[in-house]
Design an enzyme around this catalytic site. Structure first.
Site, PDB file in Angstrom:
ATOM      1  N   ASP A   1       9.957 -41.171  36.342  1.00  0.00           N
ATOM      2  CA  ASP A   1       9.842 -42.420  35.625  1.00  0.00           C
ATOM      3  C   ASP A   1       9.376 -42.194  34.500  1.00  0.00           C
ATOM      4  OD1 ASP A   1       9.751 -45.213  35.619  1.00  0.00           O
ATOM      5  OD2 ASP A   1       7.648 -45.454  36.083  1.00  0.00           O
TER       6      ASP A   1
ATOM      7  N   THR B   1       7.664 -44.271  32.189  1.00  0.00           N
ATOM      8  CA  THR B   1       6.357 -44.640  32.000  1.00  0.00           C
ATOM      9  C   THR B   1       5.240 -44.119  32.811  1.00  0.00           C
ATOM     10  OG1 THR B   1       7.026 -46.868  31.546  1.00  0.00           O
ATOM     11  CG2 THR B   1       4.620 -46.814  31.823  1.00  0.00           C
TER      12      THR B   1
ATOM     13  N   ASP C   1       4.081 -43.715  38.978  1.00  0.00           N
ATOM     14  CA  ASP C   1       2.638 -44.147  39.082  1.00  0.00           C
ATOM     15  C   ASP C   1       2.588 -45.809  39.351  1.00  0.00           C
ATOM     16  OD1 ASP C   1       3.590 -45.083  36.841  1.00  0.00           O
ATOM     17  OD2 ASP C   1       1.924 -44.615  35.410  1.00  0.00           O
TER      18      ASP C   1
END
Length: 824
Positions: free
Chosen positions: A305, A307, A573
């Site tokens: 991912d 970010t 996250d």
């Protein structure tokens, strides 16, 4: 008032210290222990009380009865290996226990009118627990406050759609907050709550399914089955045919079958795993399941991912670009930008739990005076925008939205072209829009269904036609300084990196391009992905960067890659990564990520450094690659011991070895070298079919060793006269042959050579030579090389055997090319 009833007045302020003390005294505490590792008692039991130790222990006890003690040396080796396993697991336990405290959930509760963090075990019945996006609900309860509260119950029900919660609705432990905020009252704590089972399972030091462990267990079960008829055959052969005395027959029977079981391989595997956990623990990497180390070694695709992995969590406001209709009075752009900044500041002030994008807006646009927020719509990854109803100082009341331009703008709008241009530069772009329509109508939120059950939020209604776009908000993302090196590491190790993000595809591609990721300029918009799993898998294999991916698509993408035979690791996250993390072969969560992601991930990077991931992959490859390497040593011994036992039974000759001889050979050619080889560096990615691959080398190696050794033994019996007085000389010639061939196996398995591997082989050879020339060691191990003919015959046959090993090593990989790299 019953124990489970709390005064209504306390619901907003929470319990008092006296209330908490009363509930603790009554045992109404969430006191289910959440262990990050096995207890000391369980560790000792697991390493000592096993089927294999029981078999070896029984044979050891038999030797102690018939003597002498040197024939029972194999028993002391088992004890030493068990102690090594216990000590290493205790060290791993201490490391994991310490690290688990760092990653432990700490919910926010209200007590005595103020908010405070407490440990999960510190929650009591009727506690008021606050909720924010990403929070895991750790006990069961009833909602008392809700501000756009959406809860994902997929971990409980399998339904991916978030559930909109209202006051009075139940919430179950094990779910987590997707959007909005609120508070709930704990109604079930401790063992009554579902969280007690979920949290313990998520953070327990477990030994779940592992191909490596199951393969070794399968091998040993076969060995135990072979031991039974071999033991009967050896006893009959030695007692009835060779007329040996009972003690001698028992000793040689034990010698024949004890070496069939590669008992050290199981313990060495545990040691290697435990050492791997300790090494990763020192790098602030929490391994929640031991086989995760093995799983990382098998991964060939890692989904990242953007970010939190490629970019840092923080962002900066890079600029505001006004659109038509946003200018101030008399077309003054400065006044228009001021008005937009005030609106952004007011929006930020309405968000109690801002994400990284909103935080960048808040940092650059402080909340203005005179603006008031009346209703709010928290950001949702599925909706891709947030909003609020704002009252301006002049009394104007409007709905304001901030979110993805391609969601809030109609197709063909000129601002979309500008957005694409900014995204191509790696910038993140949000659209600020205003509408006169009610906020709940724009959000498409559903009310509660009859009966008080929570309603599910349907797909938002199209909002592009109902809003007036005012400005593009340009945000600059912060690249992680180590992201480029990490991606290059994966490329060098033949692990394909896939960037999967909910952001605009062009923007994600631009970020990846800055990191020199191949294929970054051909970013794919996930909204156009086929729903068919097979077709989706093909697109995923061809592409590298995917944007506008929904949480449900992330999960489907992981499944599509797995369906095409890939071992997939997923990192993330945020709460939108949870479903994919749960379904991936290996889930890797950031330590600063949400509690939900840390709960379902097998590996947690507590230092939040994406650069730690190569260390995890390298450790997994080191463990599994080296275990496959040393497994060849152990199983070669198993093969030649089975051959020797049946050769003795069929030819009606005494078994050539005593237990002490095989203990000496096993220690110098297997046990000691295997310990060092198991800790060596190894970068080769693991592959499936562990048992089949290892046996392909172990079987020919073992047969060559067995045939060569038994040939020398028969020649020695013929040369020396086959009497009781010459049995020691016959055994010594066979022992010399077997040692030299076993040393040849070690020399092949230890390739490629380094200085310490050559030193290891030389040290083992020197140790055996010392035994042969030292009188008291000759007597202790019952070795006596008589004359010159048979020792040189043993050396010659061994040389031929080693040549046969080389031929097998070169031919077998051509016939079966998927052998472990350690053997090549």
């Amino acid at each position: 008032m019953t124990p489970t009833e709390a005064p209504a007045a306390s619901r907003a302020t929470g319990l008092t210290a006296a209330d908490v003390a009363q509930r603790v005294a009554r045992g109404e505490v969430n006191d289910v222990p959440v262990r990050s590792s096995r207890s000391v008692k369980e560790i000792v039991r697991a390493n000592v009380f096993t089927l294999f130790n029981a078999v070896i222990g029984a044979l050891f006890a038999i030797v102690l009865v018939v003597g002498p003690i040197q024939d029972g040396l194999f028993g002391f080796v088992i004890i030493a290996n068990a102690l090594i396993g216990i000590v290493q697991e205790l060290r791993a336990k201490r490391t994991l226990d310490n690290l688990a405290v760092i990653g432990e959930a700490r919910p926010t509760v209200r007590r005595d009118g103020r908010s405070q963090e407490v440990a999960t075990a510190g929650i009591v019945l009727d506690d008021v627990i606050e909720l924010a996006p990403g929070d895991k609900i750790v006990v069961d309860g009833t909602v008392i406050e809700a501000d756009g509260l959406e809860v994902d119950e997929s971990l409980l029900t399998g339904e991916a759609d978030p559930v909109l919660k209202h006051p009075g609705d139940p919430v179950l432990s094990g779910s987590f907050v997707v959007a909005g905020g609120g508070a709930f009252t704990a109604t079930k704590v401790g063992r009554e709550a579902y969280a007690a089972q979920l949290a313990e399972e998520a953070s327990r030091f477990t030994l779940v399914h592992s191909e490596l462990r199951s393969g070794i267990s399968k091998i040993i079960k076969y060995c135990v089955l072979l031991m039974i008829p071999a033991a009967v055959g050896l006893i009959v052969s030695q007692l009835l045919i060779e007329r040996a005395d009972v003690a001698e027959a028992v000793r040689r029977m034990v010698a024949g079958i004890v070496v069939m079981v590669p008992e050290g391989l199981v313990l060495l595997t545990s040691v290697a795993f435990a050492i791997g956990v300790i090494r990763l623990g020192r790098k602030q990497c929490l391994v929640q399941e031991l086989p995760a180390i093995e799983g990382l070694a098998r991964v060939d695709v890692v989904c990242l991912d953007k970010t939190g992995t490629l970019t840092e969590g923080g962002m900066d406001l890079g600029g505001i670009r006004l659109l038509d209709g946003a200018a101030g009075p008399d077309g003054d752009p400065a006044a228009g930008e001021t008005h937009v900044r005030q609106a952004l500041g007011a929006l930020g002030g309405c968000d109690p739990h801002p994400n990284a994008s909103m935080q960048a807006v808040i940092d650059a646009c402080p909340a203005p005076d005179g603006w008031r927020g009346q209703e709010t719509l928290p950001f949702s990854s599925a909706r891709k925008y947030s909003g609020a109803v704002l009252s301006e100082p002049d009394g104007t009341r409007s709905t304001w939205l901030l979110g993805a331009p391609d969601i809030l703008l109609p197709d063909g709008h000129p601002a979309l072209a500008e957005t694409e241009s900014l995204n191509a530069e790696g910038l993140r772009v949000l659209l600020l829009a205003r509408s006169e329509r009610p906020l709940d109508e724009l959000a498409g939120q559903a009310g509660r269904v009859p009966g008080g059950s929570p309603g599910r939020a349907p797909a938002p209604a199209p909002v592009a036609a109902a809003v007036q776009p005012l400005a593009l908000v340009v945000l600059e993302q912060r690249l992680r300084p180590d992201a480029g090196d990490t991606l290059r590491y994966f490329a060098e190790e033949n692990v394909t990196a896939k960037i999967i993000s909910g952001d605009n595809a062009v923007s994600v591609g631009a970020v990846a391009a800055k990191l020199d990721l191949p294929g970054a300029h051909s970013a794919v918009d996930a909204r156009g992905l086929p729903e068919d799993q097979e077709r989706m898998g093909k697109v995923l294999e061809d592409g590298t960067v995917f944007g506008r991916v929904t949480p449900q698509q992330k999960r489907a993408m992981v499944g599509a890659l797995q369906a095409r035979g890939h071992d997939v690791a997923m990192t993330g996250d945020g709460v939108n990564d949870v479903l994919a993390l749960k379904d991936a072969d290996i889930g890797v969560a950031m330590g600063s990520g949400s509690e939900a992601t840390r709960a379902v991930a097998q590996i947690v990077l507590l230092n939040n450094s994406f650069a730690t991931l190569p260390s995890v992959v390298a450790e997994g490859r080191r463990v599994i690659g080296n275990i496959e390497r040393v497994a060849n040593l152990f199983l070669t011994k198993t093969v030649y011991s089975v051959f020797m036992a049946w050769a003795v039974i069929l030819t009606h000759v005494p078994y050539p070895f005593l237990p002490r001889h095989l203990t000496l050979l096993s220690s110098l050619t297997i046990g000691i070298p295997a310990f060092f080889l198991a800790l060596a560096p190894n970068r080769e990615r693991a592959r499936p079919h562990f048992v089949r691959r290892v046996l392909r080398l172990a079987v020919p190696f073992g047969l060559i060793a067995g045939v060569s050794t038994f040939t020398v033994y028969l020649l020695a019996r013929a040369y020396y006269g086959a009497g009781d007085s010459t049995r020691e000389a016959e055994t010594s010639a066979a022992t010399l042959t077997l040692f030299l061939i076993a040393l040849g196996v070690l020399a092949i398995i230890a390739r490629p050579y380094t200085w310490w591997r050559l030193l290891l082989i030389a040290t083992m050879a020197t140790a055996f030579l010392v035994v042969l020339v030292t009188p008291w060691l000759q007597e202790f191990f019952a070795l006596d090389l008589q004359g010159r003919v048979m020792p040189w015959v043993a050396v010659g046959v061994a040389a031929a055997g080693v040549a046969g090993l080389e031929v097998a090593w070169r031919l077998v990989p051509r016939r079966w090319p998927d052998l472990p790299a350690a053997a090549h």
